[in-house]
Design a protein around this motif. Structure first.
Motif, short mmCIF file in Angstrom:
data_model
loop_
_atom_site.label_atom_id
_atom_site.label_comp_id
_atom_site.label_asym_id
_atom_site.label_seq_id
_atom_site.Cartn_x
_atom_site.Cartn_y
_atom_site.Cartn_z
N PRO A 143 0.83 -1.21 0.00
CA PRO A 143 0.00 0.00 0.00
C PRO A 143 0.86 1.25 0.00
O PRO A 143 2.02 1.23 0.43
N ASN A 144 0.29 2.35 -0.48
CA ASN A 144 0.86 3.66 -0.20
C ASN A 144 0.42 4.04 1.21
O ASN A 144 -0.74 3.83 1.57
N LEU A 145 1.34 4.59 1.99
CA LEU A 145 1.03 4.92 3.37
C LEU A 145 1.28 6.40 3.63
O LEU A 145 2.18 7.00 3.04
N TYR A 146 0.48 6.97 4.52
CA TYR A 146 0.51 8.42 4.74
C TYR A 146 0.40 8.71 6.23
O TYR A 146 -0.32 8.03 6.96
N TRP A 147 1.08 9.77 6.66
CA TRP A 147 0.86 10.37 7.98
C TRP A 147 0.36 11.79 7.79
O TRP A 147 0.97 12.59 7.05
N TYR A 148 -0.74 12.10 8.47
CA TYR A 148 -1.30 13.46 8.48
C TYR A 148 -1.36 13.95 9.91
O TYR A 148 -1.48 13.17 10.86
N ARG A 149 -1.36 15.29 10.05
CA ARG A 149 -1.63 15.90 11.34
C ARG A 149 -2.80 16.86 11.15
O ARG A 149 -2.87 17.59 10.16
N GLN A 150 -3.66 16.86 12.15
CA GLN A 150 -4.82 17.75 12.13
C GLN A 150 -4.83 18.56 13.41
O GLN A 150 -4.97 18.00 14.50
N ALA A 151 -4.67 19.87 13.29
CA ALA A 151 -4.80 20.74 14.45
C ALA A 151 -6.28 20.90 14.77
O ALA A 151 -7.14 20.67 13.92
N ALA A 152 -6.58 21.29 15.99
CA ALA A 152 -7.97 21.40 16.44
C ALA A 152 -8.78 22.29 15.50
O ALA A 152 -8.40 23.43 15.24
N GLY A 153 -9.90 21.75 14.98
CA GLY A 153 -10.78 22.53 14.13
C GLY A 153 -10.21 22.88 12.76
O GLY A 153 -10.73 23.77 12.09
N ARG A 154 -9.17 22.17 12.35
CA ARG A 154 -8.54 22.51 11.09
C ARG A 154 -8.54 21.32 10.13
O ARG A 154 -8.95 20.21 10.47
N GLY A 155 -8.03 21.57 8.93
CA GLY A 155 -7.91 20.50 7.95
C GLY A 155 -6.69 19.64 8.20
O GLY A 155 -5.99 19.80 9.19
N LEU A 156 -6.45 18.74 7.27
CA LEU A 156 -5.34 17.80 7.41
C LEU A 156 -4.09 18.33 6.72
O LEU A 156 -4.15 18.85 5.62
N GLN A 157 -2.98 18.15 7.38
CA GLN A 157 -1.68 18.51 6.83
C GLN A 157 -0.91 17.23 6.57
O GLN A 157 -0.65 16.46 7.50
N LEU A 158 -0.53 16.99 5.32
CA LEU A 158 0.25 15.80 4.99
C LEU A 158 1.66 15.97 5.51
O LEU A 158 2.33 16.96 5.22
N LEU A 159 2.12 14.99 6.29
CA LEU A 159 3.46 15.04 6.87
C LEU A 159 4.44 14.19 6.07
O LEU A 159 5.51 14.64 5.69
N PHE A 160 4.08 12.93 5.86
CA PHE A 160 4.95 11.98 5.16
C PHE A 160 4.09 11.04 4.33
O PHE A 160 2.95 10.77 4.67
#
Lengths: 113, 114
Positions: B31-48
């Motif tokens: 699979p392709n794998l992803y890490w995202y971070r989401q700050a409170a009340g915000r959208g997703l930020q792709l990390l890796f």
């Protein structure tokens, strides 16, 4: 910067009403997807519409795509309290790495019973 | 059917401590794998994201790192956490075929750095 931006940021409606959310993006895309997120949970894929499609349906969901305006809309008909969630659009940028999605900031939908 | 797991579900860590979040996928291969971070009340930020074992692409320069020691395992790490690392971390996978672009998300890890 975010590729997609949802509008409105928050929406409150009564059960049974329709909810419409919009998404605008900046660059050419291969496809656009809508996801749903219940509070504190992971995202769930709702529907994918490709750049050569103009409208797509899935149950009570209807998605439109206007590539000339770089915008999409998600319509939820006959809303239910269980539809309360945040809704995100995500675009797969044309020419970019395969399967790399850019998410918008989301619309928080509250359906009042 | 495919499933994706993340742990821990919640984590409270002091500033300067190390971090290790784990994500595993079952029922699929390569699979392709992803890490995202989401700050409170915000959208997703792709990390890796990763398209294969040992292959990691970083989207945002920061004090976080990712590793993929096995085909269906994706790890997010930090040597020293910052207050700004607090957030909701989501792992996701997608099929390796270009024709399939849907991403499937895990339940997330809520990280609070104090």
């Amino acid at each position: 910067s975010q590729q997609g931006e949802e509008d409105p940021q928050a929406l409150s409606i009564q059960e049974g009403e329709n909810a419409t959310m919009n998404c605008s993006y900046k660059t050419s895309i291969n496809n656009l997807q809508w996801y749903r997120q219940n509070s504190g949970r992971g995202l769930v894929h709702l529907i994918l519409i490709r750049s050569n499609e103009r409208e797509k349906h899935s149950g009570r969901l209807r998605v439109t795509l206007d590539t000339s305006k770089k915008s999409s809309s998600l319509l939820i008909t006959a809303s239910r309290a269980a539809d309360t969630a945040s809704y995100f659009c995500a675009t797969d940028r044309r020419g970019g790495a395969t399967n790399k999605l850019i998410f918008g900031t989301g619309t928080l939908l509250a359906v009042q019973p | 059917s495919q499933t994706i797991h993340q742990w821990p579900a919640t984590l409270v860590q002091p500033v300067g401590s190390p971090l290790s979040l784990e994500c595993t996928v079952e029922g699929t291969s390569n699979p392709n794998l992803y890490w995202y971070r989401q700050a409170a009340g915000r959208g997703l930020q792709l990390l890796f994201y990763s398209v294969g074992i040992g292959q990691i692409s970083s989207e945002v320069p920061q004090n976080l790192s990712a590793s993929r020691p096995q085909d269906r395992q994706f790890i997010l790490s930090s040597k020293k956490l910052l207050l700004s690392d607090s957030g909701f971390y989501l792992c996701a996978w997608s099929a390796g075929l270009p024709s399939t672009d849907t991403q499937y998300f895990g339940p997330g890890t809520r990280l609070t750095v104090l």
